[in-house]
Design an enzyme around this catalytic site. Structure first.
Site, PDB file in Angstrom:
ATOM      1  N   HIS A   1       7.421 -30.688   9.605  1.00 14.16           N
ATOM      2  CA  HIS A   1       6.433 -29.411   9.649  1.00 14.16           C
ATOM      3  C   HIS A   1       5.869 -29.763   8.107  1.00 14.16           C
ATOM      4  O   HIS A   1       4.838 -28.916   8.524  1.00 14.16           O
ATOM      5  CB  HIS A   1       7.529 -28.772   9.123  1.00 14.16           C
TER       6      HIS A   1
ATOM      7  N   THR B   1       2.723  -1.790   8.537  1.00 15.17           N
ATOM      8  CA  THR B   1       3.351  -3.003   9.229  1.00 15.17           C
ATOM      9  C   THR B   1       3.599  -4.230   9.154  1.00 15.17           C
ATOM     10  O   THR B   1       4.022  -4.268   9.579  1.00 15.17           O
ATOM     11  CB  THR B   1       2.050  -2.983  11.032  1.00 15.17           C
TER      12      THR B   1
ATOM     13  N   HIS C   1      10.337 -23.570   8.765  1.00 20.58           N
ATOM     14  CA  HIS C   1       9.454 -24.412   9.409  1.00 20.58           C
ATOM     15  C   HIS C   1       7.542 -24.766   8.740  1.00 20.58           C
ATOM     16  O   HIS C   1       7.023 -24.835   9.344  1.00 20.58           O
ATOM     17  CB  HIS C   1       9.192 -23.770  11.325  1.00 20.58           C
TER      18      HIS C   1
ATOM     19  N   ARG D   1       6.862   1.173   8.089  1.00 17.67           N
ATOM     20  CA  ARG D   1       7.293   2.437   9.338  1.00 17.67           C
ATOM     21  C   ARG D   1       8.022   1.447  10.083  1.00 17.67           C
ATOM     22  O   ARG D   1       7.884   1.797  11.788  1.00 17.67           O
ATOM     23  CB  ARG D   1       6.055   2.525   9.713  1.00 17.67           C
TER      24      ARG D   1
ATOM     25  N   CYS E   1       3.509  -3.487   3.708  1.00 19.40           N
ATOM     26  CA  CYS E   1       2.045  -1.896   4.737  1.00 19.40           C
ATOM     27  C   CYS E   1       3.264  -1.516   5.330  1.00 19.40           C
ATOM     28  O   CYS E   1       4.261  -1.282   5.323  1.00 19.40           O
ATOM     29  CB  CYS E   1       1.209  -2.439   4.778  1.00 19.40           C
TER      30      CYS E   1
ATOM     31  N   ASP F   1       0.682  -1.073   0.233  1.00 19.56           N
ATOM     32  CA  ASP F   1       0.109  -0.016  -0.003  1.00 19.56           C
ATOM     33  C   ASP F   1       0.601   1.621  -0.125  1.00 19.56           C
ATOM     34  O   ASP F   1       2.223   1.286   0.576  1.00 19.56           O
ATOM     35  CB  ASP F   1      -1.223  -0.123   1.545  1.00 19.56           C
TER      36      ASP F   1
END
Ligand code: RB5
Length: 158
Positions: A133, A67, A98, A109, A65, A8
């Site tokens: 796994h 975060t 894994h 950010r 984005c 974004d």
């Protein structure tokens, strides 16, 4: 490798840096946008990256984005996507080894450019480990189709 990338507006600058880095490393980049810092909604871009990976147009995906969270949550709504937020090299490596993560999510950010590059490189260099796994990854896939997955927790080795 063919890497689908998307972001974004909050991830745009880091996405551009990482797309360039991927190209320098010899990877083929499919840039699904966004293409500026004009505000856009991250779910569209997370879904686009996820569909590119699951549909076979790309081998792996990169989502950015603010975060890494929102775009990753959106990508994970596409069946077959295992998107992981990883802001350090070890987590990025283990997400692939894994969890067989097929989309790496980063926060523009949150993380610095160099750590982001190293985390991305670690993600691409790792391979799904298989063995116990694989079973767990298959159990995740069962959740996609049935919504219920394994019937009850079982005690198993680490
Ligand atoms: C956009 O302001 C921001 O909310 C978004 O980039 C992301 O961080 C959401 O998870």
């Amino acid at each position: 490798m063919r890497i689908a990338v998307g972001s974004d507006h909050a991830g745009y600058v880091l996405k551009e840096v990482l797309a360039g880095h991927l190209r320098e490393l010899g990877h083929e980049v499919e840039d699904l946008g966004t293409h500026s810092e004009e505000p856009v909604d991250y779910p569209l871009y997370g879904a686009a990256v996820g569909r590119a990976v699951v549909g076979g147009a790309a081998d792996l995906g990169l989502c950015v984005c603010g975060t890494g969270m929102g775009i990753g949550i959106a990508a994970n709504k596409v069946d077959g996507v295992r998107a992981a937020v990883a802001h350090d090299v070890t987590t990025a490596h283990l997400a692939r080894q894994h969890n067989a993560a097929n989309v790496l999510c980063l926060g523009g950010r949150i993380v610095g450019t160099e750590v982001a590059k190293e985390s991305l490189e670690a993600f691409l260099a790792a391979s799904p480990a298989g063995g116990r796994h694989s079973r767990r990854v298959e159990e995740i896939a069962e959740l996609e189709t049935s919504g219920t997955g394994v019937v009850a927790p079982q005690v198993r080795g680490a």
